[in-house]
Design a protein around this motif. Sequence first.
Motif, PDB file in Angstrom:
ATOM      1  N   ILE A  86    -138.165  45.981  79.274  1.00 14.23           N
ATOM      2  CA  ILE A  86    -137.535  45.658  77.985  1.00 14.23           C
ATOM      3  C   ILE A  86    -136.925  44.260  77.982  1.00 14.23           C
ATOM      4  CG2 ILE A  86    -137.132  48.024  77.226  1.00 14.23           C
ATOM      5  CD1 ILE A  86    -134.234  47.755  78.224  1.00 14.23           C
ATOM      6  N   GLU A  87    -136.701  43.666  79.137  1.00 16.51           N
ATOM      7  CA  GLU A  87    -136.188  42.295  79.206  1.00 16.51           C
ATOM      8  C   GLU A  87    -137.318  41.267  79.174  1.00 16.51           C
ATOM      9  OE1 GLU A  87    -133.528  41.818  82.513  1.00 16.51           O
ATOM     10  OE2 GLU A  87    -132.150  43.350  81.756  1.00 16.51           O
ATOM     11  N   GLN A  88    -138.555  41.741  79.035  1.00 14.12           N
ATOM     12  CA  GLN A  88    -139.714  40.855  79.043  1.00 14.12           C
ATOM     13  C   GLN A  88    -140.463  40.879  77.704  1.00 14.12           C
ATOM     14  OE1 GLN A  88    -141.944  40.837  82.845  1.00 14.12           O
ATOM     15  NE2 GLN A  88    -140.505  42.436  83.498  1.00 14.12           N
ATOM     16  N   HIS A  89    -139.737  41.124  76.627  1.00 12.56           N
ATOM     17  CA  HIS A  89    -140.356  41.195  75.301  1.00 12.56           C
ATOM     18  C   HIS A  89    -141.092  39.897  74.956  1.00 12.56           C
ATOM     19  CE1 HIS A  89    -140.338  41.019  70.816  1.00 12.56           C
ATOM     20  NE2 HIS A  89    -140.852  42.230  70.985  1.00 12.56           N
ATOM     21  N   ALA A  90    -140.492  38.752  75.242  1.00 12.28           N
ATOM     22  CA  ALA A  90    -141.136  37.471  74.913  1.00 12.28           C
ATOM     23  C   ALA A  90    -142.468  37.337  75.655  1.00 12.28           C
ATOM     24  CB  ALA A  90    -140.212  36.307  75.244  1.00 12.28           C
ATOM     25  N   ARG A  91    -142.506  37.761  76.897  1.00  6.27           N
ATOM     26  CA  ARG A  91    -143.753  37.713  77.663  1.00  6.27           C
ATOM     27  C   ARG A  91    -144.788  38.662  77.062  1.00  6.27           C
ATOM     28  NH1 ARG A  91    -144.970  39.866  83.540  1.00  6.27           N
ATOM     29  NH2 ARG A  91    -146.897  38.760  83.935  1.00  6.27           N
ATOM     30  N   LEU A  92    -144.353  39.850  76.652  1.00  6.63           N
ATOM     31  CA  LEU A  92    -145.236  40.823  76.020  1.00  6.63           C
ATOM     32  C   LEU A  92    -145.807  40.260  74.720  1.00  6.63           C
ATOM     33  CD1 LEU A  92    -146.457  43.694  75.993  1.00  6.63           C
ATOM     34  CD2 LEU A  92    -144.362  44.450  74.844  1.00  6.63           C
ATOM     35  N   VAL A  93    -144.964  39.650  73.912  1.00  6.86           N
ATOM     36  CA  VAL A  93    -145.403  39.038  72.655  1.00  6.86           C
ATOM     37  C   VAL A  93    -146.440  37.950  72.932  1.00  6.86           C
ATOM     38  CG1 VAL A  93    -144.622  37.551  70.750  1.00  6.86           C
ATOM     39  CG2 VAL A  93    -143.344  39.621  71.337  1.00  6.86           C
ATOM     40  N   GLY A  94    -146.194  37.117  73.952  1.00 11.10           N
ATOM     41  CA  GLY A  94    -147.149  36.070  74.324  1.00 11.10           C
ATOM     42  C   GLY A  94    -148.479  36.637  74.772  1.00 11.10           C
ATOM     43  N   LEU A  95    -148.428  37.717  75.526  1.00 14.28           N
ATOM     44  CA  LEU A  95    -149.645  38.380  75.990  1.00 14.28           C
ATOM     45  C   LEU A  95    -150.454  38.896  74.803  1.00 14.28           C
ATOM     46  CD1 LEU A  95    -151.462  39.668  78.180  1.00 14.28           C
ATOM     47  CD2 LEU A  95    -149.910  41.609  78.154  1.00 14.28           C
ATOM     48  N   LEU A  96    -149.780  39.549  73.881  1.00 12.82           N
ATOM     49  CA  LEU A  96    -150.471  40.064  72.696  1.00 12.82           C
ATOM     50  C   LEU A  96    -151.087  38.923  71.898  1.00 12.82           C
ATOM     51  CD1 LEU A  96    -147.927  42.814  71.613  1.00 12.82           C
ATOM     52  CD2 LEU A  96    -150.097  43.138  72.810  1.00 12.82           C
ATOM     53  N   ALA A  97    -150.331  37.850  71.710  1.00 17.10           N
ATOM     54  CA  ALA A  97    -150.836  36.696  70.964  1.00 17.10           C
ATOM     55  C   ALA A  97    -152.055  36.083  71.652  1.00 17.10           C
ATOM     56  CB  ALA A  97    -149.733  35.656  70.797  1.00 17.10           C
ATOM     57  N   SER A  98    -152.052  36.038  72.976  1.00 15.81           N
ATOM     58  CA  SER A  98    -153.190  35.454  73.703  1.00 15.81           C
ATOM     59  C   SER A  98    -154.465  36.279  73.515  1.00 15.81           C
ATOM     60  CB  SER A  98    -152.855  35.306  75.191  1.00 15.81           C
ATOM     61  OG  SER A  98    -152.868  36.566  75.844  1.00 15.81           O
ATOM     62  N   HIS A  99    -154.307  37.525  73.099  1.00 16.39           N
ATOM     63  CA  HIS A  99    -155.452  38.400  72.820  1.00 16.39           C
ATOM     64  C   HIS A  99    -155.705  38.528  71.313  1.00 16.39           C
ATOM     65  CE1 HIS A  99    -156.459  39.992  76.840  1.00 16.39           C
ATOM     66  NE2 HIS A  99    -155.210  39.678  77.108  1.00 16.39           N
ATOM     67  N   GLY A 100    -155.009  37.705  70.528  1.00 15.79           N
ATOM     68  CA  GLY A 100    -155.196  37.714  69.078  1.00 15.79           C
ATOM     69  C   GLY A 100    -154.591  38.907  68.376  1.00 15.79           C
ATOM     70  N   LEU A 101    -153.581  39.547  69.007  1.00 10.44           N
ATOM     71  CA  LEU A 101    -152.959  40.740  68.434  1.00 10.44           C
ATOM     72  C   LEU A 101    -151.558  40.432  67.920  1.00 10.44           C
ATOM     73  CD1 LEU A 101    -153.983  43.280  71.205  1.00 10.44           C
ATOM     74  CD2 LEU A 101    -155.063  42.957  68.978  1.00 10.44           C
ATOM     75  N   SER A 102    -151.163  41.154  66.901  1.00 13.57           N
ATOM     76  CA  SER A 102    -149.820  41.023  66.352  1.00 13.57           C
ATOM     77  C   SER A 102    -148.827  41.731  67.267  1.00 13.57           C
ATOM     78  CB  SER A 102    -149.768  41.659  64.957  1.00 13.57           C
ATOM     79  OG  SER A 102    -148.434  41.781  64.530  1.00 13.57           O
ATOM     80  N   PRO A 103    -147.648  41.149  67.438  1.00  6.47           N
ATOM     81  CA  PRO A 103    -146.630  41.801  68.263  1.00  6.47           C
ATOM     82  C   PRO A 103    -145.817  42.846  67.513  1.00  6.47           C
ATOM     83  CG  PRO A 103    -145.813  39.701  67.506  1.00  6.47           C
ATOM     84  CD  PRO A 103    -147.234  39.814  67.012  1.00  6.47           C
TER      85      PRO A 103
END
Length: 171
Positions: free
Chosen positions: A26-43
């Motif tokens: 839960i402290e890595q939300h920004a990293r998760l959002v970046g990962l989703l964006a790198s795959h063309g997915l909405s966070p």
Amino acid sequence: MAAPRLLAKTDLAALTPVMQSGRPAIEQHARLVGLLASHGLSPDLFAEPVITRRADGSPAAVSWYGEADGEPVPLSSLSPARRAEAERALGTALASLLPVLDDADAGALARRALLLAEPDSVLAVEGRVVLVGWGLVPRGTGADAEALAEALRAGLGRYLPALAAAGPGFF
């Protein structure tokens, strides 16, 4: 676009954050959002956690934020027709995550983000679904891969066969 607002709050008295790379997921939300964006997915599927800490620095509660004008409603509180619609949307959103789960760099974080604190951690908001309470498991679950897999199967596994079949190797 709707403004960010409080969707839910989770008390961590009986829960513990799932760890990934030595840090709570839960402290890595920004990293998760970046990962989703790198795959063309909405966070938008994952609400943003804001952690309240105890005096010793350990997490005490999590407030979950997301963009919404309407009221968030747990799936269990929806009418059967609206619930079926929301469950279809959730299944579609989860299926879109499958390539992310295999990402060599951050797939492990995405897999841990799919663990939910409770069944009512899935909210319907304006025709879409949002996950709150993600990256949390009951206290005592720890890092045991079989226990994590069972939690996934009992949670989001109900909405996507690939998750329902997850074994300890998933984690």
